[in-house]
Design an enzyme around this catalytic site. Structure first.
Site, PDB file in Angstrom:
ATOM      1  N   GLU A 259       0.879  -1.175   0.000  1.00 45.98           N
ATOM      2  CA  GLU A 259       0.000   0.000   0.000  1.00 45.98           C
ATOM      3  C   GLU A 259       0.911   1.217   0.000  1.00 45.98           C
ATOM      4  O   GLU A 259       1.689   1.420   0.940  1.00 45.98           O
ATOM      5  CB  GLU A 259      -0.911   0.015   1.226  1.00 45.98           C
ATOM      6  CG  GLU A 259      -2.079  -0.946   1.130  1.00 45.98           C
ATOM      7  CD  GLU A 259      -2.961  -0.711  -0.087  1.00 45.98           C
ATOM      8  OE1 GLU A 259      -3.066   0.440  -0.565  1.00 45.98           O
ATOM      9  OE2 GLU A 259      -3.536  -1.690  -0.582  1.00 45.98           O
ATOM     10  N   CYS A 293      -2.041   8.640   3.392  1.00 44.13           N
ATOM     11  CA  CYS A 293      -1.921   8.360   1.955  1.00 44.13           C
ATOM     12  C   CYS A 293      -3.187   8.752   1.225  1.00 44.13           C
ATOM     13  O   CYS A 293      -3.176   8.997   0.027  1.00 44.13           O
ATOM     14  CB  CYS A 293      -1.556   6.901   1.714  1.00 44.13           C
ATOM     15  SG  CYS A 293      -2.589   5.775   2.635  1.00 44.13           S
TER      16      CYS A 293
END
Ligand code: ADP
Length: 487
Positions: A259, A293
């Protein structure tokens, strides 16, 4: 009182050690590093910096423990995970304070993270009651054809600092449920919070060795961790590290899950509820000091409302109060480290060359604080606006219409999340269809991770797998096909 931030068993003489084979220890370590409070730059506690030998030892311990853990029934494994969830809730105040002191995020966000981590554990435990294989039609009446779900073996979890409890929790819990053992390497800046997660599992009755914690530098421990007997790695962090880990994982024939970054856009149409939009954009760009993020980076506004929206956004950013996460008055905490601050300051200096950058809030004298920024008047085609900047900064641009907005939103190597603000259902549907991102929001901020639905991105934001919910568990299993026939 630094020691009170650690789980009582984890730190001796203000030194946080590793957790290997079910006990806390600083054996085999000579080097120490300070875990700093980013709001002051002062040390909270000393932490061992493990040599790579200890990573190898932790893998061997995990491999041995996995042979026993995999034989427990899924329901037994789930009951340990549920107990760990209860312990996180019981210890919520201490864990949240530790996280806020160590990572810098405001206490309400830290409390929310503890609650969300506990919820993730409960959701994962619930999967113990779900089917894990299939029965297929038989070619011959005597032979049954079916699949079973098998663990991968020893899973390495390499975690970031921005969600220092939640992200390790959402990797470790499904790995354990699926019958794997785990070696967790948390980020260098948030070892205390990770220690709380490990302690909760240990106190919940997880057998020694099923979950191990190794503290130290990623670049030193990474090569030792990505080796047999490890069979898989789940990583959240930067694209550069992710690329390095992926190529090593391929060489070592390990399953991997990455990720990575994002440069998440928001599209605001003229029919949007502007009060709601402003609130969500401010939260999306500045919560956790923009260190998510999924944080909002690019805001495209339809020409007719751009002036009004910009004014309202600036008015909403102006009163933000910067301060230590544990102060009730704080809206925006510090960045996690001096390196993160230097990176952000460097990025701001670059953006200042190509846009008018407005700063908000008052800069505290100490600590790794940065003022939230809004970049106006830049050229949306400039490469700087397509990249990830980790900190509280958003860039705002006008767009002629919905179609231009979609094209601009997609104009990035990343594809994690995107938001539309509009009251037009047709546009909402076209946005969900037309955006190349893993997570689409309509009338809510770009951030957020529900425990039971998939989390992950398109393009360079992920490695094509998903975390959380059913998908999150599937990564940690492999399919075994059985041809079954009596004699
Ligand atoms: P950031 O720059 O946001 O800290 P990183 O990708 O450097 O992101 O860090 C995310 C996690 O990866 C941390 O736990 C860090 O220690 C770890 N890490 C960094 N470099 C390596 C590496 N070469 N091998 C394995 N893990 C690493």
């Amino acid at each position: 009182m630094p020691i009170e931030l650690a789980p009582p068993a984890a730190a001796r003489d203000s030194l946080l050690g590793n957790f290997i084979a079910g006990s806390w220890s600083n054996d085999g370590t000579d080097e120490r590093v300070a875990d700093l409070d980013p709001a002051s730059g002062e040390p909270l506690i000393e932490v061992v910096r493990s040599p790579s030998r200890l990573a190898t030892e932790a893998l061997a311990v995990a491999a041995e423990a996995q042979q026993h853990w995999r034989r427990r029934s899924p329901l037994e494994r789930a009951s340990v995970i549920s107990s760990a969830a209860s312990l996180l809730r019981e210890r919520s105040e201490q864990i949240a304070e530790t996280m806020s002191r160590e990572e810098g995020k405001p206490l309400p966000e830290a409390r929310g993270e503890v609650g969300r981590a506990a919820e993730v554990l409960d959701v994962v435990a619930g999967y113990a009651h779900k089917p894990t294989g299939e029965v297929f039609p038989r070619r011959r009446q005597e032979q049954w054809l079916l699949t079973l779900s098998s663990p991968l073996g020893v899973v390495v979890v390499i975690a970031p600092w921005n969600f220092p409890l939640l992200i390790p929790a959402w990797k470790v819990a499904p790995a354990l449920l699926a019958g794997n053992s785990v070696v967790l390497k948390p980020a260098e800046t948030t070892p205390l919070t990770a220690a709380h997660l490990v302690q909760a599992f240990a106190d919940a009755g997880l057998p020694p060795g099923a979950l191990n914690l190794v503290l130290g530098r990623g670049s030193e421990l990474g090569p030792a961790l990505l080796q047999a007997p490890a069979t898989a790695v789940s990583f959240t962090g930067s694209n550069n590290t992710g690329r390095e880990l992926a190529s090593r994982a391929v060489e070592q024939h390990m399953k991997f899950q990455l990720e990575l970054g994002g440069s998440n856009p928001v599209l605001v149409l003229a029919d949007a509820d502007l009060d709601l939009t402003v609130r969500e954009v401010v939260a999306g760009a500045t919560s956790s000091s923009g260190q998510k993020c999924t944080a909002t980076r690019r805001v495209y506004v339809e020409e007719g409302v751009v002036e009004n929206f910009t004014e309202q956004l600036r008015a909403a950013l102006a009163p933000l109060r910067l301060g230590p996460g544990i102060d009730a008055a704080t809206d925006v905490g510090p960045l996690v480290s001096s390196e993160a601050k230097a990176d952000f300051d460097g990025a701001v200096a670059e953006v200042e060359k190509v846009a008018d950058v407005h700063a908000f809030g008052t800069q505290p004298e100490q600590g790794f604080f940065v003022r939230p920024r809004l970049a106006l008047g830049g050229d949306p085609d400039h490469p700087l606006f397509r990249e990830e900047i980790f900190g509280p900064m958003a860039a705002l641009f006008a767009v002629a219409d919905f179609e231009e907005g979609i094209a601009r939103c997609n104009d990035t190597p990343f594809g994690l999340s995107a938001s539309l603000f509009s009251s037009n259902l047709t546009h909402a549907l076209a946005f969900a269809d037309g955006i190349d991102a893993g997570m689409i929001h309509v009338n809510s901020q770009t951030t957020g991770a529900e425990p039971h639905i998939p989390f992950g991105g398109f393009k360079q934001s992920s490695s094509f797998s998903r975390e959380l919910g059913r998908h999150g568990i599937e990564f940690f299993s492999q399919v075994k096909t059985v041809y079954l026939e009596g004699t």
